[in-house]
Write a protein that holds these residues in place. Structure first.
Motif, PDB file in Angstrom:
ATOM      1  N   ARG A 299       5.578   3.308   9.259  1.00  0.00           N
ATOM      2  CA  ARG A 299       5.610   2.051   8.479  1.00  0.00           C
ATOM      3  C   ARG A 299       4.214   1.702   7.969  1.00  0.00           C
ATOM      4  N   TRP A 300       3.208   1.921   8.807  1.00  0.00           N
ATOM      5  CA  TRP A 300       1.838   1.662   8.386  1.00  0.00           C
ATOM      6  C   TRP A 300       1.472   2.545   7.191  1.00  0.00           C
ATOM      7  N   LEU A 301       1.799   3.822   7.270  1.00  0.00           N
ATOM      8  CA  LEU A 301       1.454   4.730   6.172  1.00  0.00           C
ATOM      9  C   LEU A 301       2.180   4.362   4.889  1.00  0.00           C
ATOM     10  N   ARG A 302       3.441   3.939   4.994  1.00  0.00           N
ATOM     11  CA  ARG A 302       4.160   3.484   3.787  1.00  0.00           C
ATOM     12  C   ARG A 302       3.488   2.244   3.202  1.00  0.00           C
TER      13      ARG A 302
ATOM     14  N   ARG B 137       0.153   3.294   1.650  1.00  0.00           N
ATOM     15  CA  ARG B 137       0.371   4.012   0.391  1.00  0.00           C
ATOM     16  C   ARG B 137       0.686   3.033  -0.742  1.00  0.00           C
ATOM     17  N   SER B 138       1.462   2.011  -0.445  1.00  0.00           N
ATOM     18  CA  SER B 138       1.856   1.047  -1.478  1.00  0.00           C
ATOM     19  C   SER B 138       0.773   0.037  -1.818  1.00  0.00           C
ATOM     20  N   HIS B 139      -0.020  -0.358  -0.837  1.00  0.00           N
ATOM     21  CA  HIS B 139      -0.931  -1.483  -1.041  1.00  0.00           C
ATOM     22  C   HIS B 139      -2.423  -1.175  -0.928  1.00  0.00           C
TER      23      HIS B 139
ATOM     24  N   SER C 138      -4.753   8.218  -1.468  1.00  0.00           N
ATOM     25  CA  SER C 138      -4.373   8.426  -2.865  1.00  0.00           C
ATOM     26  C   SER C 138      -4.092   9.882  -3.160  1.00  0.00           C
ATOM     27  N   LYS C 139      -4.806  10.779  -2.483  1.00  0.00           N
ATOM     28  CA  LYS C 139      -4.650  12.192  -2.767  1.00  0.00           C
ATOM     29  C   LYS C 139      -3.493  12.825  -2.024  1.00  0.00           C
TER      30      LYS C 139
END
Length: 69
Positions: free
Chosen positions: A48-51, A54-56, A65-66
């Motif tokens: 959930r943290w990675l999602r 990635r979004s914010h 970003s990569k």
């Protein structure tokens, strides 16, 4: 940034790394900053943290970003 100032000011505080081998994709400062953000925002699930990141937070972490779709 205050989180990584001690590492910048006193490089001997950083973990030892061999001169050859796999190069880390995140700096110590980025890893600490990411972990602090995860904790302060209350994310207990890594996925959930990675999602969320990635979004914010793509602009704050070049690695995200990569490497996160």
């Amino acid at each position: 940034m205050k989180i990584d100032d001690p590492l910048s000011d006193s490089p001997q505080l950083a973990s030892w790394r061999p001169e050859v081998g796999i190069v880390p994709l995140l700096s110590d400062a980025e890893l600490v900053t990411s972990a602090m953000r995860q904790a302060t925002l209350g994310f207990t699930s890594e996925s959930r943290w990675l999602r969320h990141a990635r979004s914010h937070l793509r602009s704050l972490f070049a690695y995200l970003s990569k490497h996160l779709g």
